[in-house]
Design a protein around this motif. Structure first.
Motif, PDB file in Angstrom:
ATOM      1  N   LYS A  75      10.112   2.985  -3.121  1.00  0.00           N
ATOM      2  CA  LYS A  75       8.848   3.312  -2.773  1.00  0.00           C
ATOM      3  C   LYS A  75       7.980   4.283  -3.619  1.00  0.00           C
ATOM      4  O   LYS A  75       6.863   4.302  -4.104  1.00  0.00           O
ATOM      5  N   LYS A  90       4.681  -2.167  -3.147  1.00  0.00           N
ATOM      6  CA  LYS A  90       5.965  -1.382  -2.996  1.00  0.00           C
ATOM      7  C   LYS A  90       6.265  -0.302  -2.190  1.00  0.00           C
ATOM      8  O   LYS A  90       6.984   0.359  -1.592  1.00  0.00           O
ATOM      9  N   ALA A  91       4.787   0.258  -1.980  1.00  0.00           N
ATOM     10  CA  ALA A  91       5.076   1.992  -1.743  1.00  0.00           C
ATOM     11  C   ALA A  91       4.261   2.063  -0.268  1.00  0.00           C
ATOM     12  O   ALA A  91       3.569   3.068  -0.272  1.00  0.00           O
ATOM     13  N   GLY A  92       4.237   0.920   0.410  1.00  0.00           N
ATOM     14  CA  GLY A  92       3.765   1.192   1.870  1.00  0.00           C
ATOM     15  C   GLY A  92       2.910   0.344   2.543  1.00  0.00           C
ATOM     16  O   GLY A  92       2.376   0.607   3.563  1.00  0.00           O
ATOM     17  N   ASP A  95       4.223  -1.178   5.469  1.00  0.00           N
ATOM     18  CA  ASP A  95       4.547  -0.391   6.727  1.00  0.00           C
ATOM     19  C   ASP A  95       3.080   0.130   7.061  1.00  0.00           C
ATOM     20  O   ASP A  95       2.892   0.164   8.557  1.00  0.00           O
ATOM     21  N   SER A 159       1.230   7.007   0.614  1.00  0.00           N
ATOM     22  CA  SER A 159       2.322   7.747  -0.100  1.00  0.00           C
ATOM     23  C   SER A 159       2.800   9.008   0.604  1.00  0.00           C
ATOM     24  O   SER A 159       3.980   9.303   0.174  1.00  0.00           O
ATOM     25  N   LEU A 162       5.965   8.743   2.569  1.00  0.00           N
ATOM     26  CA  LEU A 162       7.222   8.541   1.880  1.00  0.00           C
ATOM     27  C   LEU A 162       8.047   9.991   2.118  1.00  0.00           C
ATOM     28  O   LEU A 162       9.280   9.870   2.003  1.00  0.00           O
TER      29      LEU A 162
END
Length: 352
Positions: A75, A90-92, A95, A159, A162
């Protein structure tokens, strides 16, 4: 080269622990080798990893794109993808959706009340039946509600999650209601966890117990936990693996006819099931408590009020008068409104 600027929620971390978050798929040997070779720098200087990070510090990774992508959290690696859609995927994004759905579900079913909030800390009145933190992946809890709430207010982004996730600082049993302390920032988490560890926050609970308690008393003992059955045992003497516990209780009002006492409990030490098991061990179990109480005695409250769990409420928090870094909280006293069922039982049994 990959560059990161330290924000509020990374400040205070040890440099090497921060690197482990970024390069989560690498070995510690690789990371310390990169530090020695100055392939990872802090403010353009060689570092050994023991440094404490400050807001505005610049961390640079002089690694090839292939090496960084190989060792970085996927991520985090995706932050540097030019394709924004790929980054979101891919980065959240998944989630974020989980947190947003959890926030909405908990709001709709439980309506948790925010008691206090500033930039670092949030206090919430957790209803009975709601987990403080999830036990299984499918669960939702106050932790997910908190992150969903902050995402909804746009106080945190995908972000930012992360490298730091807001979370609870103290835990209540699923069926214990009342004040849960939540950290919104890393400084908030560090300070509140330090205070709780050093017992700088005074925690008071309200409950109704079987039997008549005439005077204030402080009791101590030793608690051993049976992990398999999620139950604890109280003894007067220390045994292998046991923890010393101290509980103070103060009677508020009693009803000899109903054989009930409404009490306030100060949790001087904080162990799992401490209040429930400790009071039961001296003959005063909490009403509704099926694990440590009397099934026969509880049957009345189950029949009349639908009470299927221990009636225990984290009622009041008292903050220390001197408090560095979280000055807004210094000397403050917070209370959480009793649940409706608690008020009704008090009223009906002349305990108000």
């Amino acid at each position: 080269m990959r560059e990161f600027v330290i924000g509020n929620n990374e400040a205070g971390k040890r440099f090497d622990k921060y690197i482990f978050i970024i390069l989560s798929n690498s070995s510690s040997g690789f990371i310390y080798k990169m530090l020695r070779k100055k392939n990872i720098t802090l403010n353009d200087k060689k570092a050994d990893g023991k440094e404490k990070l400050n807001v505005g510090d610049v961390v640079k990774f002089y690694l090839s794109d292939e090496t960084f992508d190989k060792f970085a959290d996927p991520k985090i690696a995706a932050l540097f993808q030019k394709d924004e859609g790929r980054f979101l995927e891919k980065a959240g994004a998944d989630d974020v959706l989980i947190y947003q759905n959890a926030f909405k579900a908990i709001q709709d079913e439980f309506h948790p009340e925010i008691i206090y909030e500033d930039d670092n800390v949030l206090l919430v009145n957790k209803p009975a039946g709601l987990l403080s933190q999830k036990a299984e992946n499918k669960d939702i809890s106050i932790n997910e509600w908190l992150i969903g709430y902050l995402l909804d207010k746009k106080e945190i982004s995908a972000s930012q999650l992360l490298t730091f996730k807001p979370s609870i600082c103290n835990r209540l049993d699923r069926n214990t209601s009342g004040i849960v302390i939540c950290s919104k920032s890393l400084p908030g988490a560090q300070k509140m966890n330090e205070l709780l560890k050093k017992r700088g926050v005074h925690k008071y609970y309200r409950t109704i117990v079987k039997g008549i308690i005439d005077s204030e008393m402080t009791i101590d003992g030793y608690l051993s936990k049976d992990e398999k059955n999620n139950k604890v045992e109280i003894t007067s003497n220390e045994t292998e693996g046991s923890s010393h516990i101290v509980t103070r209780y103060i009677p508020i009002r009693k009803n000899p006819v109903m054989n009930l006492t409404y009490i306030e409990v100060e949790l001087i030490t904080g162990k799992s099931h401490q209040i429930r098991a400790h009071l039961s061990s001296i003959g005063h179990p909490l009403i509704g408590d099926s694990k440590y109480g009397s099934v026969k005695f509880n049957s009345r409250f189950k029949k009349e009020y639908g009470l299927k769990y221990q009636l225990l409420h984290s009622y009041r928090l008292e903050m220390p008068k001197q408090l560095e870094d979280l000055e807004n909280l210094a000397g403050q006293i917070f209370t959480a409104k009793l649940p409706e069922i608690f008020d009704k039982i008090l009223l009906d049994n002349d305990l108000m």
